[in-house]
Write an enzyme that holds these catalytic residues in place. Sequence first.
Site, PDB file in Angstrom:
ATOM      1  N   LYS A  85       0.850  -1.205   0.000  1.00 53.86           N
ATOM      2  CA  LYS A  85       0.000   0.000   0.000  1.00 53.86           C
ATOM      3  C   LYS A  85       0.879   1.247   0.000  1.00 53.86           C
ATOM      4  O   LYS A  85       2.087   1.167   0.291  1.00 53.86           O
ATOM      5  CB  LYS A  85      -0.918  -0.024   1.226  1.00 53.86           C
ATOM      6  CG  LYS A  85      -0.183   0.054   2.557  1.00 53.86           C
ATOM      7  CD  LYS A  85      -1.132  -0.230   3.725  1.00 53.86           C
ATOM      8  CE  LYS A  85      -0.376  -0.203   5.037  1.00 53.86           C
ATOM      9  NZ  LYS A  85      -1.139  -0.856   6.124  1.00 53.86           N
ATOM     10  N   TYR A  90      17.986  28.775   9.677  1.00 59.23           N
ATOM     11  CA  TYR A  90      16.806  29.502  10.177  1.00 59.23           C
ATOM     12  C   TYR A  90      16.740  29.475  11.697  1.00 59.23           C
ATOM     13  O   TYR A  90      16.919  28.418  12.317  1.00 59.23           O
ATOM     14  CB  TYR A  90      15.525  28.877   9.630  1.00 59.23           C
ATOM     15  CG  TYR A  90      15.278  29.141   8.168  1.00 59.23           C
ATOM     16  CD1 TYR A  90      15.111  30.449   7.701  1.00 59.23           C
ATOM     17  CD2 TYR A  90      15.207  28.102   7.258  1.00 59.23           C
ATOM     18  CE1 TYR A  90      14.877  30.692   6.357  1.00 59.23           C
ATOM     19  CE2 TYR A  90      14.974  28.340   5.913  1.00 59.23           C
ATOM     20  CZ  TYR A  90      14.809  29.639   5.466  1.00 59.23           C
ATOM     21  OH  TYR A  90      14.579  29.879   4.149  1.00 59.23           O
ATOM     22  N   MET A 130      13.522  23.713   3.294  1.00 59.77           N
ATOM     23  CA  MET A 130      12.683  23.042   2.299  1.00 59.77           C
ATOM     24  C   MET A 130      13.509  22.182   1.337  1.00 59.77           C
ATOM     25  O   MET A 130      13.142  21.044   1.018  1.00 59.77           O
ATOM     26  CB  MET A 130      11.878  24.078   1.507  1.00 59.77           C
ATOM     27  CG  MET A 130      10.848  23.447   0.599  1.00 59.77           C
ATOM     28  SD  MET A 130       9.895  24.646  -0.342  1.00 59.77           S
ATOM     29  CE  MET A 130       8.881  25.384   0.918  1.00 59.77           C
TER      30      MET A 130
END
Length: 360
Positions: free
Chosen positions: A35, A255, A303
Amino acid sequence: MPRPIRARIHLDAVRHNYRHAKTLAPGARALAVVKANAYGHGAVAVARALAEEADGFAVAYAEEGLELRESGIRAPILLLDGVFSPEEMTILDRAALTPVIHSRPQLDWLLAARPERPLDCWLKMDSGMHRMGFAPEDFAAAYADLADCPHVRSLVLMSHFARADEPDHDYTEQQMRVFAQATAAMRAPRSLSNSAAVLAWPRAHGDWTRPGIMLYGASPLGDEHRSADMLRPAMTLESALISVRDLDRGEPVGYGGRFVCARPTRVGVAAVGYADGYPRHAPDGTPVAVGGHMTRIVGRVSMDLVTLDLTGIENVAIGDPVELWGGQVSANAVAESSGTIAYQLFTNINRRVPLVYEDG
Ligand SMILES: *Cc1c(COP(=O)(O)O)cnc(C)c1O
């Protein structure tokens, strides 16, 4: 040069892990659970790699099953969530998919259906997880309805464990007892075991096992459990260094300046970030390997980028390979450090990460 990130998928490792699952439960057949795109490894490629030997496959829902049928998979395919509407019943028939029946509405849709060929079904009991399935006291009635139904060809009795990854907890025993008592009078094959039960609960093996995460080489019981040594990681998530700089004591990285250099520190940047599926919550200290050397994440995950401590690694340079998890860095260790599980690391791999297949 494309961006250097990729997930190398070792199909020979998947086959090794499937065979290991079969060896551990020698009397049982095993449905390979594929799955969620085979836990991020690519359902079609994984199913094809196992096609010669797998007794069957399990997916969550009909579209996942259809994808396998359309790619030429002939073995039984179980839909773990069954169908979501009566209209979907026709797909089962057409593609020879096997539904789990876990609720009264699903059972009624099946009884009312008029398939061209009789269907195979799995009937699910809630033996204690309290998520899906018929209550033990309602199970006999559901079983009788299916046993009497002219378009049901075969039936497997199943349940799912809530705590099989805790070998010292007695809840799994309790679920086994509930299931055994409520099915004592029924003559049908039984299926209870996910990977953790295949590895730790031999008495639960029954007629069909349902190994998932172990096929991909992560033990649900953790890296300290002896089972971990027998499994081979099926995914290597790797990228490369794209920047290296030397920072002084006291300088912050990334950051929020979460990491502050406690000493002169060489910091590298690898081309991988949370938009690829690397966990944004990975704290300073999360393990990573650079050119074969174990080191750690420093600073917040961005990101598209992560920052790494390269201090003390000789001759390190832009272009050096970085392994986020795989044969050197355990996915379980990264998951544990980041407050998640290897299942989520694998299934979070984003479409922007190319899957590169290797076999043998
Ligand atoms: C996903 C799933 C499995 C496989 O579980 P693993 O822990 O990955 O081995 C087995 N049975 C059911 C019902 C599932 O949903």
